[in-house]
Design a protein around this motif. Structure first.
Motif, PDB file in Angstrom:
ATOM      1  N   ASN A  57       0.904  -1.135  -0.087  1.00  0.00           N
ATOM      2  CA  ASN A  57       0.003  -0.075  -0.021  1.00  0.00           C
ATOM      3  C   ASN A  57       1.056   1.318  -0.060  1.00  0.00           C
ATOM      4  OD1 ASN A  57      -2.487  -1.554   0.002  1.00  0.00           O
ATOM      5  ND2 ASN A  57      -2.498  -1.355   2.385  1.00  0.00           N
ATOM      6  N   ALA A  58       0.300   2.300  -0.559  1.00  0.00           N
ATOM      7  CA  ALA A  58       1.007   3.567  -0.595  1.00  0.00           C
ATOM      8  C   ALA A  58       0.970   4.312   0.742  1.00  0.00           C
ATOM      9  CB  ALA A  58       0.551   4.533  -1.821  1.00  0.00           C
ATOM     10  N   ILE A  59       2.150   4.844   1.125  1.00  0.00           N
ATOM     11  CA  ILE A  59       2.079   5.677   2.429  1.00  0.00           C
ATOM     12  C   ILE A  59       2.608   7.112   2.074  1.00  0.00           C
ATOM     13  CG2 ILE A  59       3.170   6.048   4.762  1.00  0.00           C
ATOM     14  CD1 ILE A  59       3.510   2.750   4.835  1.00  0.00           C
ATOM     15  N   PRO A  60       1.824   7.893   2.011  1.00  0.00           N
ATOM     16  CA  PRO A  60       2.181   9.317   1.683  1.00  0.00           C
ATOM     17  C   PRO A  60       3.361   9.886   2.548  1.00  0.00           C
ATOM     18  CG  PRO A  60       0.186   9.471   2.804  1.00  0.00           C
ATOM     19  CD  PRO A  60       0.418   8.033   2.629  1.00  0.00           C
ATOM     20  N   VAL A  61       4.017  10.714   1.889  1.00  0.00           N
ATOM     21  CA  VAL A  61       5.215  11.244   2.717  1.00  0.00           C
ATOM     22  C   VAL A  61       5.052  12.856   2.399  1.00  0.00           C
ATOM     23  CG1 VAL A  61       7.795  11.452   2.801  1.00  0.00           C
ATOM     24  CG2 VAL A  61       6.698   9.131   2.533  1.00  0.00           C
ATOM     25  N   CYS A  62       5.211  13.574   3.299  1.00  0.00           N
ATOM     26  CA  CYS A  62       5.190  15.157   3.314  1.00  0.00           C
ATOM     27  C   CYS A  62       6.569  15.473   3.372  1.00  0.00           C
ATOM     28  CB  CYS A  62       4.248  15.580   4.425  1.00  0.00           C
ATOM     29  SG  CYS A  62       4.120  17.506   4.338  1.00  0.00           S
ATOM     30  N   ARG A  63       6.845  16.322   2.293  1.00  0.00           N
ATOM     31  CA  ARG A  63       8.432  16.825   2.074  1.00  0.00           C
ATOM     32  C   ARG A  63       7.971  18.553   2.431  1.00  0.00           C
ATOM     33  NH1 ARG A  63      10.682  13.351  -2.319  1.00  0.00           N
ATOM     34  NH2 ARG A  63      11.252  11.377  -1.011  1.00  0.00           N
ATOM     35  N   TRP A  64       8.897  19.327   3.166  1.00  0.00           N
ATOM     36  CA  TRP A  64       8.482  20.411   3.263  1.00  0.00           C
ATOM     37  C   TRP A  64       9.874  21.475   3.391  1.00  0.00           C
ATOM     38  CZ3 TRP A  64      10.828  22.699   7.576  1.00  0.00           C
ATOM     39  CH2 TRP A  64      11.106  21.963   8.745  1.00  0.00           C
ATOM     40  N   GLN A  65       9.632  22.767   2.978  1.00  0.00           N
ATOM     41  CA  GLN A  65      10.955  23.375   3.143  1.00  0.00           C
ATOM     42  C   GLN A  65      10.314  25.000   3.535  1.00  0.00           C
ATOM     43  OE1 GLN A  65      13.444  23.807  -0.227  1.00  0.00           O
ATOM     44  NE2 GLN A  65      14.765  25.670   0.622  1.00  0.00           N
ATOM     45  N   ALA A  66      11.093  25.290   4.422  1.00  0.00           N
ATOM     46  CA  ALA A  66      10.666  26.711   5.142  1.00  0.00           C
ATOM     47  C   ALA A  66      11.797  27.777   4.944  1.00  0.00           C
ATOM     48  CB  ALA A  66      10.316  26.458   6.679  1.00  0.00           C
ATOM     49  N   ASP A  67      11.244  28.872   4.561  1.00  0.00           N
ATOM     50  CA  ASP A  67      12.258  30.011   4.386  1.00  0.00           C
ATOM     51  C   ASP A  67      11.896  31.133   5.642  1.00  0.00           C
ATOM     52  OD1 ASP A  67      13.895  29.287   2.187  1.00  0.00           O
ATOM     53  OD2 ASP A  67      11.834  29.634   1.004  1.00  0.00           O
ATOM     54  N   VAL A  68      12.724  31.496   6.591  1.00  0.00           N
ATOM     55  CA  VAL A  68      12.655  32.347   7.571  1.00  0.00           C
ATOM     56  C   VAL A  68      13.618  33.549   7.491  1.00  0.00           C
ATOM     57  CG1 VAL A  68      12.937  32.722  10.149  1.00  0.00           C
ATOM     58  CG2 VAL A  68      12.355  30.226   9.064  1.00  0.00           C
ATOM     59  N   ARG A  69      12.860  34.731   7.581  1.00  0.00           N
ATOM     60  CA  ARG A  69      13.345  35.911   7.240  1.00  0.00           C
ATOM     61  C   ARG A  69      13.303  37.096   8.257  1.00  0.00           C
ATOM     62  NH1 ARG A  69       8.932  34.996   4.444  1.00  0.00           N
ATOM     63  NH2 ARG A  69       7.548  36.705   4.386  1.00  0.00           N
ATOM     64  N   VAL A  70      14.025  38.113   8.148  1.00  0.00           N
ATOM     65  CA  VAL A  70      13.748  39.269   8.873  1.00  0.00           C
ATOM     66  C   VAL A  70      13.049  40.427   7.896  1.00  0.00           C
ATOM     67  CG1 VAL A  70      14.593  41.049  10.154  1.00  0.00           C
ATOM     68  CG2 VAL A  70      15.423  38.795  10.301  1.00  0.00           C
ATOM     69  N   ASP A  71      11.879  40.828   8.302  1.00  0.00           N
ATOM     70  CA  ASP A  71      11.266  41.933   7.306  1.00  0.00           C
ATOM     71  C   ASP A  71      11.485  43.086   8.157  1.00  0.00           C
ATOM     72  OD1 ASP A  71      10.642  39.908   5.540  1.00  0.00           O
ATOM     73  OD2 ASP A  71       8.294  39.676   6.019  1.00  0.00           O
ATOM     74  N   ARG A  72      11.461  44.071   7.203  1.00  0.00           N
ATOM     75  CA  ARG A  72      11.220  45.355   7.641  1.00  0.00           C
ATOM     76  C   ARG A  72      10.247  46.265   7.243  1.00  0.00           C
ATOM     77  NH1 ARG A  72      14.272  49.258   3.960  1.00  0.00           N
ATOM     78  NH2 ARG A  72      16.253  48.518   4.969  1.00  0.00           N
ATOM     79  N   ALA A  73       9.550  47.025   7.919  1.00  0.00           N
ATOM     80  CA  ALA A  73       8.206  47.790   7.611  1.00  0.00           C
ATOM     81  C   ALA A  73       8.543  48.966   7.972  1.00  0.00           C
ATOM     82  CB  ALA A  73       7.101  47.303   8.487  1.00  0.00           C
ATOM     83  N   VAL A  74       8.331  50.249   7.298  1.00  0.00           N
ATOM     84  CA  VAL A  74       8.580  51.541   7.596  1.00  0.00           C
ATOM     85  C   VAL A  74       7.352  52.619   7.550  1.00  0.00           C
ATOM     86  CG1 VAL A  74       9.902  53.515   6.960  1.00  0.00           C
ATOM     87  CG2 VAL A  74      10.774  51.277   6.699  1.00  0.00           C
ATOM     88  N   ALA A  75       7.267  53.292   8.500  1.00  0.00           N
ATOM     89  CA  ALA A  75       6.068  54.068   8.667  1.00  0.00           C
ATOM     90  C   ALA A  75       6.375  55.592   8.786  1.00  0.00           C
ATOM     91  CB  ALA A  75       5.134  53.813   9.605  1.00  0.00           C
ATOM     92  N   ALA A  76       5.603  56.619   7.986  1.00  0.00           N
ATOM     93  CA  ALA A  76       6.103  58.103   8.382  1.00  0.00           C
ATOM     94  C   ALA A  76       4.820  58.660   8.612  1.00  0.00           C
ATOM     95  CB  ALA A  76       6.691  58.714   7.040  1.00  0.00           C
TER      96      ALA A  76
END
Length: 149
Positions: A57-76
């Motif tokens: 029987n087929a057993i599903p496999v979940c492959r994943w990749q995460a990108d973690v970053r630092v985001d900047r938001a600017v307000a005036a």
């Protein structure tokens, strides 16, 4: 050995920014006051693979990749300035796999990505603090284009 047939179903990428800023900076440039806020954010891509064997029987496999970053938001003046908002740093990608469907693995993946981001919090704060000089240079460039001299 029988060839392995794989069916791939890509799930939508999820993006989950951490709502509280890891760092904020106030700066005045020209006659304008700016507020830069930084937070960590992540996006995860999922791919579900179902290996097929001749007599199993087929057993599903979940492959994943995460990108973690630092985001900047600017307000005036309380208004967002999207032209200066961007990802200022990307950590090394994080990846893995789980036996089972991606829908079932999502909570485990989210927890692992959160632990990864939390473990790099000090590095993220340091990057955000060093970004002030980069932001001032970007503001100088825009001002040079708009101020007639």
């Amino acid at each position: 050995m029988l060839p392995i047939l794989a069916s791939v179903a890509a799930l939508a990428a999820s993006s989950t920014p951490i709502p509280t800023p890891i760092h904020s900076a106030e700066l005045t440039h020209g006659a304008q006051a700016y507020t830069a806020s930084y937070h960590t954010a992540s996006s995860v891509r999922f791919t579900q693979v179902e290996p097929r064997f001749g007599n199993r029987n087929a057993i599903p496999v979940c492959r994943w990749q995460a990108d973690v970053r630092v985001d900047r938001a600017v307000a005036a003046q309380g208004q967002s300035v999207p032209a200066f908002g961007k990802a200022v740093y990307r950590f090394a990608p994080l990846s893995g796999s789980y036996a089972g469907t991606c829908a079932a693995a999502r909570s485990q993946v989210d927890a692992e990505v959160a632990r990864y981001a939390s473990a790099r919090n000090a590095e993220a704060v340091s990057v955000a603090q060093q970004d002030r000089a980069v932001l001032v240079n970007e503001l100088d460039s825009v001002r040079a284009l708009t101020v007639k001299g």
